[in-house]
Design a protein around this motif. Structure first.
Motif, PDB file in Angstrom:
ATOM      1  N   ASP C 124       0.865  -1.176   0.000  1.00  0.00           N
ATOM      2  CA  ASP C 124       0.000   0.000   0.000  1.00  0.00           C
ATOM      3  C   ASP C 124       0.898   1.222   0.000  1.00  0.00           C
ATOM      4  N   LEU C 125       1.146   1.763  -1.166  1.00  0.00           N
ATOM      5  CA  LEU C 125       2.062   2.894  -1.285  1.00  0.00           C
ATOM      6  C   LEU C 125       1.254   4.187  -1.294  1.00  0.00           C
ATOM      7  N   ASP C 126       1.761   5.217  -0.635  1.00  0.00           N
ATOM      8  CA  ASP C 126       1.070   6.507  -0.663  1.00  0.00           C
ATOM      9  C   ASP C 126       1.828   7.393  -1.650  1.00  0.00           C
ATOM     10  N   GLU C 220      11.177   7.530  -8.300  1.00  0.00           N
ATOM     11  CA  GLU C 220      11.854   6.235  -8.226  1.00  0.00           C
ATOM     12  C   GLU C 220      11.084   5.254  -7.356  1.00  0.00           C
ATOM     13  N   PHE C 221       9.795   5.217  -7.587  1.00  0.00           N
ATOM     14  CA  PHE C 221       8.884   4.303  -6.904  1.00  0.00           C
ATOM     15  C   PHE C 221       8.155   3.465  -7.955  1.00  0.00           C
ATOM     16  N   PRO C 222       7.564   2.378  -7.518  1.00  0.00           N
ATOM     17  CA  PRO C 222       6.760   1.608  -8.470  1.00  0.00           C
ATOM     18  C   PRO C 222       5.591   2.450  -8.999  1.00  0.00           C
ATOM     19  N   GLU C 231     -17.512  -4.108 -17.254  1.00  0.00           N
ATOM     20  CA  GLU C 231     -18.415  -2.977 -17.021  1.00  0.00           C
ATOM     21  C   GLU C 231     -18.432  -2.538 -15.574  1.00  0.00           C
ATOM     22  N   GLY C 232     -17.248  -2.473 -14.977  1.00  0.00           N
ATOM     23  CA  GLY C 232     -17.125  -1.946 -13.623  1.00  0.00           C
ATOM     24  C   GLY C 232     -17.281  -2.986 -12.536  1.00  0.00           C
ATOM     25  N   GLN C 233     -17.611  -4.236 -12.919  1.00  0.00           N
ATOM     26  CA  GLN C 233     -17.785  -5.245 -11.884  1.00  0.00           C
ATOM     27  C   GLN C 233     -16.520  -6.062 -11.636  1.00  0.00           C
ATOM     28  N   GLY C 234     -15.444  -5.622 -12.261  1.00  0.00           N
ATOM     29  CA  GLY C 234     -14.144  -6.220 -11.981  1.00  0.00           C
ATOM     30  C   GLY C 234     -13.096  -5.113 -11.976  1.00  0.00           C
ATOM     31  N   THR C 235     -12.045  -5.286 -11.188  1.00  0.00           N
ATOM     32  CA  THR C 235     -10.975  -4.289 -11.192  1.00  0.00           C
ATOM     33  C   THR C 235      -9.637  -4.997 -11.338  1.00  0.00           C
ATOM     34  N   VAL C 236      -8.742  -4.328 -12.050  1.00  0.00           N
ATOM     35  CA  VAL C 236      -7.393  -4.855 -12.231  1.00  0.00           C
ATOM     36  C   VAL C 236      -6.420  -3.797 -11.730  1.00  0.00           C
ATOM     37  N   THR C 237      -5.435  -4.214 -10.953  1.00  0.00           N
ATOM     38  CA  THR C 237      -4.341  -3.325 -10.562  1.00  0.00           C
ATOM     39  C   THR C 237      -3.028  -3.975 -10.978  1.00  0.00           C
ATOM     40  N   TYR C 238      -2.262  -3.244 -11.773  1.00  0.00           N
ATOM     41  CA  TYR C 238      -0.904  -3.682 -12.071  1.00  0.00           C
ATOM     42  C   TYR C 238       0.054  -2.857 -11.230  1.00  0.00           C
TER      43      TYR C 238
END
Lengths: 247, 247, 247
Positions: C124-126, C220-222, C231-238
């Motif tokens: 969890d990066l801020d 220099e962070f990810p 249609e918004g019912q799934g989320t992807v985070t790379y």
């Protein structure tokens, strides 16, 4: 004597139906249409094709026999748009086929029919099961089976009145069942045979997805596949020998 | 000084016309437009291209000369949609070309023009036959000839008032005759020359199928092909040296 | 227990989002939907995907975990047309997944989850900068950068309120600046990091061109990329780790 005009679309469908099995073939130039029979080098897959004189814009022939390089002829026909007309004329003296497409003339050297593999006799089998199926369903079954195996079982469950396709891989399996609602027609009977997927994939390439394909099946017997080309004025029959079940 | 805005479609047509023959070229940045002349490494095929300042949305130049990597420049132009605008600006100091497409800036290092093959002089030939033909007919002839041979004869039958294309393979031949009805225009004269198909195939790639191509032909003389790009505000001339007839 | 029906389109988007990074993965079959987390073999790119039960036509699960061959599963899902329904059912006993598409049944052997690379914890990066950008702009930047380099800098110019992409090759450079007018949203902050283009190209393949992608960036962070599927019912985070700047 052979002098005919045909749409590129019809010519392409004709050549492709045979070309999936062999690279060269004999063509019988009968008075009432073309006849082609061929068998692949391994003697496993056969094709029997008739294209009626009515499939042509004009047609004249008197029973000659020519040998052709199918690959080359497919390339030539493939240059034309589907609705262009292709004029074919045999020069008996030089043994060349003149092919002309809107002013473009291609002179194709023929092959001595004697040098081409002998034509097969497609045996008249009285097979117990008869399935009428859409081309697209054969395509689905073959594509899925190909993911897991290199052979495929086709059969009929006479009790449940359904046609099935089955392929077993090392870890995964594919199974397709089509009942009388999914099929165009079904005459159930004892049938279950194993086939090489390579051949069925080749035959599948030439079967239009909207074709009605009549399949004749038995128990460890060859399968026969019939379908029409040229809006019903041509017919193609494939026959494929079974593989020995290795249970 | 060079600062210009042009549609991606026009830029792509320009670069592709030259890129079928060479990988790098010199571009003359004249006050009234771009000029490119190039010859392939074997000295067989040449191109002479002019793109008028009017083909641009905006254009400023004062006679500079740059050398470019055509392959790279084609890739950059190819990223844009046909109707997007491409902004080209020369940085005289760094000898780099700034290319921007809707906010995306590409800085292309130029090549020293001295290091690029010398530009050819396309000789002013007074050729006896003049054929105006659609690009699609050149495409048909080249595609068919390519099936049987690696060279092609272009000629005019002055008596019958027709233009012909002929290719002879080891076993098969291709022949195309176009008369004054099939052609846009024909000034008949003694003409028959043999050409390498490889070069004609490359040139053909850059000729739009709906282009009017003016062909100048003689007897064992080079052929010249002229056509317009950029809706008439650019012209391309290809010249191809004949092969020696080996009869 | 797992028994679900989903459109082929949703299943394909789900599998493709993970499949660009890894060939096999664990899937958590939670009561309220699927969860997948995976990291590539080099530990550089990670994906965290959730697909809500609402994305399915019907969905029943009670917290199981399965391991799948993603490549194979993508092939199977790819056989279906986008609007066809895919039925997935887990056989707990045989540890096989039954996949059926309009009568076609595919039995997929599962992989022992223990044998699959451990799932990553996406930290969890801020991160100070937050950019909301269209998928098509990521595609343009990645495609252009790929012509000149194998890494790419993503950054924010806080003073000028703009997001930039920069790639420096040996001779050529690519630069793209998008201001608040070009972006969907921008929260400026100090951000500039260098990334491997190979990974961004892979992730880009799974990002629809019309997707709204939220990008979190630092110095220099990810980088984190979020977008919706189904249609918004799934989320992807790379998440992609930065390369060390080698100035």
């Amino acid at each position: 004597m052979f002098n005919a005009i045909v749409s590129a679309e019809t010519l392409q469908a004709t050549l492709d139906s045979v070309g999936v099995l062999v690279d060269e073939c004999k063509i019988h130039l009968e008075a009432d249409g073309l006849e082609i029979r061929a068998v692949d080098p391994a003697n496993v897959g056969m094709v029997d094709l008739s294209l009626s004189a009515e499939a042509f814009e004009s047609y004249e022939a008197d029973g000659g026999l020519i040998g052709v390089n199918l690959v080359r002829l497919q390339d030539i026909a493939g240059m034309a748009d589907k609705d262009q007309l292709v004029h074919l004329e045999l020069d008996e003296e030089t043994r060349k086929l003149h092919i002309s497409i809107e002013g473009l003339e291609y002179t194709l050297a023929l092959i001595d029919p004697e040098s081409i593999r002998e034509e097969p006799d497609l045996p008249d089998l009285d097979l117990p099961a008869n399935i009428v199926i859409e081309g697209r369903d054969i395509n689905r079954a073959v594509t899925a089976a190909d993911m897991v195996s290199d052979h495929i079982e086709l059969g009929v469950d006479a009790a449940d009145e359904l046609f099935y396709v089955s392929a077993e891989g090392d870890t995964d399996d594919v199974h397709l069942e089509l009942d009388t609602d999914d099929l165009i027609d079904l005459v159930a009977g004892p049938a279950a045979s194993l086939f090489s997927l390579d051949y069925l994939k080749d035959m599948n390439k030439a079967i239009p997805s909207d074709a009605e394909v009549t399949m004749e099946l038995g128990e460890e017997f060859p399968v026969k596949l019939h379908f029409d080309i040229a809006e019903g004025q041509g017919t193609v029959t494939y026959m494929l020998a079974p593989r020995i079940q290795s249970n």
